[in-house]
Scaffold this active site. Sequence first.
Site, PDB file in Angstrom:
ATOM      1  N   ILE A 140       0.823  -1.206   0.000  1.00  0.00           N
ATOM      2  CA  ILE A 140       0.000   0.000   0.000  1.00  0.00           C
ATOM      3  C   ILE A 140       0.856   1.255   0.000  1.00  0.00           C
ATOM      4  O   ILE A 140       0.592   2.209  -0.738  1.00  0.00           O
ATOM      5  CB  ILE A 140      -0.956  -0.005   1.206  1.00  0.00           C
ATOM      6  CG1 ILE A 140      -1.984  -1.138   1.079  1.00  0.00           C
ATOM      7  CG2 ILE A 140      -1.676   1.341   1.337  1.00  0.00           C
ATOM      8  CD1 ILE A 140      -2.868  -1.311   2.305  1.00  0.00           C
ATOM      9  N   SER A 148      -7.033  -0.879   9.818  1.00  0.00           N
ATOM     10  CA  SER A 148      -7.437  -2.151   9.218  1.00  0.00           C
ATOM     11  C   SER A 148      -8.856  -2.455   9.661  1.00  0.00           C
ATOM     12  O   SER A 148      -9.298  -2.011  10.735  1.00  0.00           O
ATOM     13  CB  SER A 148      -6.511  -3.276   9.684  1.00  0.00           C
ATOM     14  OG  SER A 148      -7.041  -4.556   9.375  1.00  0.00           O
ATOM     15  N   ASP A 162      13.336   3.278  11.241  1.00  0.00           N
ATOM     16  CA  ASP A 162      12.298   2.664  12.064  1.00  0.00           C
ATOM     17  C   ASP A 162      11.444   3.808  12.589  1.00  0.00           C
ATOM     18  O   ASP A 162      11.899   4.605  13.419  1.00  0.00           O
ATOM     19  CB  ASP A 162      12.934   1.882  13.215  1.00  0.00           C
ATOM     20  CG  ASP A 162      11.899   1.243  14.134  1.00  0.00           C
ATOM     21  OD1 ASP A 162      10.708   1.549  14.007  1.00  0.00           O
ATOM     22  OD2 ASP A 162      12.305   0.464  15.020  1.00  0.00           O
ATOM     23  N   TYR A 183      -2.307  -7.372  16.958  1.00  0.00           N
ATOM     24  CA  TYR A 183      -2.409  -6.512  15.771  1.00  0.00           C
ATOM     25  C   TYR A 183      -3.749  -5.772  15.746  1.00  0.00           C
ATOM     26  O   TYR A 183      -3.811  -4.563  15.514  1.00  0.00           O
ATOM     27  CB  TYR A 183      -2.254  -7.372  14.521  1.00  0.00           C
ATOM     28  CG  TYR A 183      -2.602  -6.696  13.219  1.00  0.00           C
ATOM     29  CD1 TYR A 183      -1.697  -5.826  12.608  1.00  0.00           C
ATOM     30  CD2 TYR A 183      -3.809  -6.949  12.579  1.00  0.00           C
ATOM     31  CE1 TYR A 183      -2.006  -5.210  11.394  1.00  0.00           C
ATOM     32  CE2 TYR A 183      -4.119  -6.336  11.374  1.00  0.00           C
ATOM     33  CZ  TYR A 183      -3.214  -5.478  10.789  1.00  0.00           C
ATOM     34  OH  TYR A 183      -3.520  -4.875   9.593  1.00  0.00           O
ATOM     35  N   VAL A 225      -5.838  -7.179   1.361  1.00  0.00           N
ATOM     36  CA  VAL A 225      -5.104  -6.616   0.236  1.00  0.00           C
ATOM     37  C   VAL A 225      -3.947  -7.551  -0.120  1.00  0.00           C
ATOM     38  O   VAL A 225      -3.124  -7.891   0.730  1.00  0.00           O
ATOM     39  CB  VAL A 225      -4.569  -5.210   0.567  1.00  0.00           C
ATOM     40  CG1 VAL A 225      -3.753  -4.654  -0.595  1.00  0.00           C
ATOM     41  CG2 VAL A 225      -5.720  -4.269   0.905  1.00  0.00           C
ATOM     42  N   ASN A 236       1.578   4.800   7.396  1.00  0.00           N
ATOM     43  CA  ASN A 236       1.269   3.453   6.912  1.00  0.00           C
ATOM     44  C   ASN A 236       2.334   2.506   7.460  1.00  0.00           C
ATOM     45  O   ASN A 236       3.383   2.323   6.859  1.00  0.00           O
ATOM     46  CB  ASN A 236       1.267   3.442   5.373  1.00  0.00           C
ATOM     47  CG  ASN A 236       1.219   2.038   4.805  1.00  0.00           C
ATOM     48  OD1 ASN A 236       0.292   1.288   5.070  1.00  0.00           O
ATOM     49  ND2 ASN A 236       2.233   1.671   4.036  1.00  0.00           N
TER      50      ASN A 236
END
Length: 257
Positions: free
Chosen positions: A19, A144, A66, A157, A189, A93
């Site tokens: 993405i 998400s 990072d 997550y 995705v 993102n």
Amino acid sequence: MDLGLKDKRVLVAGASRGIGLAVAEGFLREGARVAMLARSAGPLDEVLHRLQEEHGPERVLAFPVDCSDAAAWPPILDHIGSAWGGLDVAIANVGDGRGPQDALPDGGRFAEAWGSNFIAAEETARAALPLLEASGGCLLFVSSIAGLEYIGAPTDYSVAKTALVALTKQVARRLAPRVRVNCLAPGNVYFPGGSWDAKIQADPQRVEALIQATVPMKRFGTPDEMADAILFLCSERAAFITGSCLVVDGGQTVGLH
């Protein structure tokens, strides 16, 4: 439709693939300038050279970093400020949906997932916001559908992505009207090297059956489709949209909310 993105100064985290890469390419096609960030220097460098050849070296910057490391941000923002004089858009993102299926993963694993999926986005926002406030720009978090509903994704997550939706709403209200803040919640995705690619290689029949049973559109989404939604939300055409979380999942969560 002219999205009004020409010459906008854009920062995209997680830009070496998937993405994030599609977002970077989309902004460049619209005439924007893009600073790409990613943890892995090798893939990022390959993408940088290709995009500089296609769009010009003055329009593309890259920084291996990072994003959860607060100390790494000042020189990056100084470089962008010196090169372009500011920043108009920041795309947080970041993260990785791979993890154990324990109901509550152990503390070390949970902290790792929280760091890569929430802290990295938080630090991206914290670093970019002074420049966005100066330009009257916009910030977008990539969450998400796992942060909205139970879909079988790892607990650690999912919780981190839920927190990003809450962060979007809190920051949007406090920064309006100076900065617009929105969120995208992608569904499944597919892209080479992504988590779904690994699952397909392990058991293609199971994955195909899952997609057919749970996604009304009967297919995976593409990075370009997510990027199109992100470009719209960060454009002048979305000037009255802030504090929103746009779900782009082929109808998977319709009826679950």
